[in-house]
Design an enzyme around this catalytic site. Structure first.
Site, PDB file in Angstrom:
ATOM      1  N   GLY A  16     132.495  16.402  91.301  1.00  0.00           N
ATOM      2  CA  GLY A  16     133.754  16.028  91.283  1.00  0.00           C
ATOM      3  C   GLY A  16     133.965  14.683  90.601  1.00  0.00           C
ATOM      4  O   GLY A  16     132.977  13.816  90.846  1.00  0.00           O
ATOM      5  N   LYS A  78     131.089  23.427  88.873  1.00  0.00           N
ATOM      6  CA  LYS A  78     130.617  24.821  88.962  1.00  0.00           C
ATOM      7  C   LYS A  78     129.375  24.981  87.868  1.00  0.00           C
ATOM      8  O   LYS A  78     129.018  26.119  87.888  1.00  0.00           O
ATOM      9  CB  LYS A  78     131.880  25.580  88.174  1.00  0.00           C
ATOM     10  CG  LYS A  78     132.830  25.387  89.304  1.00  0.00           C
ATOM     11  CD  LYS A  78     134.020  26.277  88.780  1.00  0.00           C
ATOM     12  CE  LYS A  78     135.097  26.146  89.998  1.00  0.00           C
ATOM     13  NZ  LYS A  78     136.543  26.411  89.185  1.00  0.00           N
ATOM     14  N   GLY A 118     126.819  13.230  92.813  1.00  0.00           N
ATOM     15  CA  GLY A 118     126.756  12.971  94.438  1.00  0.00           C
ATOM     16  C   GLY A 118     125.668  13.794  94.885  1.00  0.00           C
ATOM     17  O   GLY A 118     124.649  14.394  94.079  1.00  0.00           O
ATOM     18  N   THR A 141     130.224   9.121  94.575  1.00  0.00           N
ATOM     19  CA  THR A 141     131.082  10.162  95.066  1.00  0.00           C
ATOM     20  C   THR A 141     131.951   9.270  95.965  1.00  0.00           C
ATOM     21  O   THR A 141     131.633   8.156  96.617  1.00  0.00           O
ATOM     22  CB  THR A 141     130.390  11.137  96.258  1.00  0.00           C
ATOM     23  OG1 THR A 141     131.342  11.638  97.101  1.00  0.00           O
ATOM     24  CG2 THR A 141     129.407  10.661  97.046  1.00  0.00           C
ATOM     25  N   ILE A 142     133.263   9.807  96.127  1.00  0.00           N
ATOM     26  CA  ILE A 142     134.170   9.112  97.023  1.00  0.00           C
ATOM     27  C   ILE A 142     133.851   9.453  98.355  1.00  0.00           C
ATOM     28  O   ILE A 142     134.271   8.326  99.251  1.00  0.00           O
ATOM     29  CB  ILE A 142     135.752   9.601  96.908  1.00  0.00           C
ATOM     30  CG1 ILE A 142     135.871  11.161  96.869  1.00  0.00           C
ATOM     31  CG2 ILE A 142     136.198   9.132  95.121  1.00  0.00           C
ATOM     32  CD1 ILE A 142     137.318  11.571  97.356  1.00  0.00           C
ATOM     33  N   ASP A 143     133.206  10.301  98.704  1.00  0.00           N
ATOM     34  CA  ASP A 143     132.759  10.568 100.187  1.00  0.00           C
ATOM     35  C   ASP A 143     131.976   9.457 100.738  1.00  0.00           C
ATOM     36  O   ASP A 143     131.558   9.487 102.094  1.00  0.00           O
ATOM     37  CB  ASP A 143     132.219  12.176 100.084  1.00  0.00           C
ATOM     38  CG  ASP A 143     133.039  13.106  99.816  1.00  0.00           C
ATOM     39  OD1 ASP A 143     134.188  12.798  99.415  1.00  0.00           O
ATOM     40  OD2 ASP A 143     132.388  14.384  99.318  1.00  0.00           O
ATOM     41  N   ARG A 282     155.439  14.341 110.607  1.00  0.00           N
ATOM     42  CA  ARG A 282     155.189  14.637 109.502  1.00  0.00           C
ATOM     43  C   ARG A 282     153.845  14.657 108.963  1.00  0.00           C
ATOM     44  O   ARG A 282     153.010  13.767 109.453  1.00  0.00           O
ATOM     45  CB  ARG A 282     156.214  13.781 108.402  1.00  0.00           C
ATOM     46  CG  ARG A 282     157.654  13.935 108.504  1.00  0.00           C
ATOM     47  CD  ARG A 282     158.313  15.219 108.118  1.00  0.00           C
ATOM     48  NE  ARG A 282     159.719  15.130 108.194  1.00  0.00           N
ATOM     49  CZ  ARG A 282     160.396  15.563 109.247  1.00  0.00           C
ATOM     50  NH1 ARG A 282     159.773  16.158 110.251  1.00  0.00           N
ATOM     51  NH2 ARG A 282     161.618  15.531 109.504  1.00  0.00           N
ATOM     52  N   HIS A 288     143.942  14.891  95.587  1.00  0.00           N
ATOM     53  CA  HIS A 288     142.998  14.399  94.352  1.00  0.00           C
ATOM     54  C   HIS A 288     143.472  12.857  94.076  1.00  0.00           C
ATOM     55  O   HIS A 288     143.113  12.182  93.113  1.00  0.00           O
ATOM     56  CB  HIS A 288     143.350  15.104  93.313  1.00  0.00           C
ATOM     57  CG  HIS A 288     142.288  16.374  93.550  1.00  0.00           C
ATOM     58  ND1 HIS A 288     142.842  17.325  94.337  1.00  0.00           N
ATOM     59  CD2 HIS A 288     141.036  16.591  93.333  1.00  0.00           C
ATOM     60  CE1 HIS A 288     141.815  18.248  94.359  1.00  0.00           C
ATOM     61  NE2 HIS A 288     140.666  17.945  93.939  1.00  0.00           N
ATOM     62  N   GLN A 290     142.870  10.421  95.526  1.00  0.00           N
ATOM     63  CA  GLN A 290     141.943   9.503  95.885  1.00  0.00           C
ATOM     64  C   GLN A 290     140.898   9.488  94.965  1.00  0.00           C
ATOM     65  O   GLN A 290     140.164   8.692  94.981  1.00  0.00           O
ATOM     66  CB  GLN A 290     141.440   9.966  97.253  1.00  0.00           C
ATOM     67  CG  GLN A 290     142.386  10.006  98.550  1.00  0.00           C
ATOM     68  CD  GLN A 290     141.932  10.953  99.540  1.00  0.00           C
ATOM     69  OE1 GLN A 290     141.352  10.704 100.511  1.00  0.00           O
ATOM     70  NE2 GLN A 290     142.341  12.306  99.311  1.00  0.00           N
TER      71      GLN A 290
HETATM   72  O1  F6P Z   1     133.281  15.307  96.986  1.00  0.00           O
HETATM   73  C1  F6P Z   1     134.275  14.820  96.547  1.00  0.00           C
HETATM   74  C2  F6P Z   1     135.442  15.685  96.895  1.00  0.00           C
HETATM   75  O2  F6P Z   1     136.694  15.092  96.438  1.00  0.00           O
HETATM   76  C3  F6P Z   1     135.685  16.027  98.520  1.00  0.00           C
HETATM   77  O3  F6P Z   1     136.078  14.869  99.150  1.00  0.00           O
HETATM   78  C4  F6P Z   1     136.349  17.234  98.581  1.00  0.00           C
HETATM   79  O4  F6P Z   1     136.396  18.062  99.688  1.00  0.00           O
HETATM   80  C5  F6P Z   1     136.002  17.967  97.172  1.00  0.00           C
HETATM   81  O5  F6P Z   1     135.726  16.953  96.319  1.00  0.00           O
HETATM   82  C6  F6P Z   1     137.374  18.419  96.262  1.00  0.00           C
HETATM   83  O6  F6P Z   1     136.835  19.190  95.494  1.00  0.00           O
HETATM   84  P1  F6P Z   1     137.586  19.934  94.210  1.00  0.00           P
HETATM   85  O7  F6P Z   1     138.253  18.909  93.325  1.00  0.00           O
HETATM   86  O8  F6P Z   1     136.922  20.973  93.649  1.00  0.00           O
HETATM   87  O9  F6P Z   1     139.081  20.621  94.883  1.00  0.00           O
END
Ligand code: F6P
Length: 367
Positions: A16, A78, A118, A141-143, A282, A288, A290
């Protein structure tokens, strides 16, 4: 025998995307060109390596991209060469195309490959290195769930977006006396929810590492109401789950390196709060947002340091290594050590302790 000089390198961005990828590409390419190296950008992550798609990068290509989000090379989650999804008659068959990746690397006469990615991407990179490809990794990675680096680039930018979103939700929550739930990314790690929630003043932060107790959440929002704070902000990580509960998922896609698509916990938490407290609730899924847009100054600096250090590792032939941040210094670690296990939030993390000290609930009575 003297080691041969590095002349041609490839660079790819895998998995990602996140803010700062272009800053790394620039940080690698500019000094590499200054050293007289030729740089080839491989397109769409490992897909380009397997399918033989690349282009030569010149100074003009990496000029003016420091602050640009995304990646000029394209990315994909992928294209795992060892787990390649082949479509035959509408059906997906998983095959190993790592030999094609190696063939292209050799036919392009590359001396090394810099891989920006990542956890999943680093696993693939390690396997490629065992096949004889000279690799150097850059942790993205943002994670922020990659072991062996104090921080991955991209995380700070995601935290900035979460914090800003919480600031916005704060004013509307307070105007309408509502509970606002925000679902953020992070997969199986709670770093984005923890750091974003702390920065944005969330009242409750739910992360995968601390399974939550519904009653603690209900008590917290109701208590805030009784003391005159007639709104609450709940920041929930997509991988958070209740005690004895399970992950909420949106679906599976076997073409991806990790087939599980997380999502839905924010809506579920909001529904449960309304049902059990009768407070108006709510939910917002930040998604995305983020990952898109311009990197923060911190990420621009970190990405530039990572990129320029990665090319130094290549020139010194220190392959199989990944650049890493330790304290305020850039160093390097073996890729195999970086992927040995996922970096998860510990219950005694200073951010958890600081948040608890200012009254944030993690949905549990015992931290
Ligand atoms: O690993 C980065 C990330 O943004 C995760 O935080 C999130 O679960 C995943 O990728 C989302 O993936 P995709 O963009 O394929 O939906």
């Amino acid at each position: 025998m003297a080691k041969s000089k590095i002349k041609r390198i490839g660079i790819l961005t895998g998995g990602g995307d996140c803010p700062g990828l272009n800053a790394v590409i620039r940080g690698v390419t500019k000094p590499a060109l200054d050293h007289g190296l030729k740089v080839y950008g491989i397109l769409d992550g490992f897909e380009g390596l397997v399918e033989g798609r690349m282009l030569e990068l010149y100074n003009k290509d990496v000029s003016g991209i420091l602050a640009t989000g995304g990646t000029i090379l394209g990315s994909s989650n992928k294209g795992d060469p060892f787990h390649w999804p082949l479509e035959i008659d509408g059906k997906i068959k998983i095959v190993d195309r790592s030999k094609d990746a190696l063939k292209n690397y050799r036919s392009w006469n590359l001396d090394a490959l810099i891989v920006i990615g990542g956890d999943g991407t680093m696993h693939i990179t390690h396997q490629l290195s065992k096949m004889g490809i000279n690799v150097v990794g850059v942790p993205k990675t943002i994670d922020n769930d990659l072991e062996a680096t104090d921080q991955t680039f991209g995380h700070d930018s995601a935290v900035f977006v979460v914090s800003e979103a919480l600031d916005r939700l704060h004013t509307t929550a307070s105007a309408h006396h509502r509970v606002m739930v925000i679902e953020v990314m992070g997969r199986y790690a709670g770093w984005i929810a923890l750091n974003g929630g702390l920065a944005g003043g969330a009242d409750i932060i739910l992360i995968p590492e601390i399974p939550f107790d519904w009653n603690v959440i209900y008590d917290k929002v109701l208590h805030r109401n009784t003391i005159g704070k007639r709104f609450s902000l709940v920041c929930v990580a997509e991988g958070a789950k209740p005690k004895n509960g399970r992950l909420i998922t949106k679906g599976r896609d076997i073409k991806r390196t990790d087939p599980v698509q997380l999502g839905g916990i924010g809506e579920y938490v909001a529904k449960m709060i309304t049902k059990n407290t009768e407070l108006e609730t709510r939910f917002t899924v930040l998604g995305h947002l983020q990952r898109g847009g311009s990197p923060t100054p911190f990420d621009r600096i970190l990405s530039t340091k990572f990129g320029t250090n990665a090319i130094q590792l290549v020139i010194k032939r220190q392959f199989g290594r990944m650049v890493a941040l330790k304290g305020s210094e850039i160093t390097s670690v073996r890729i195999i050590d970086a992927i040995s296990h996922q970096k998860l939030v510990k219950r005694k993390d200073q951010a958890i302790l600081a948040a608890s000290a200012v009254g944030v609930s993690f949905g549990t009575e015992n931290l």
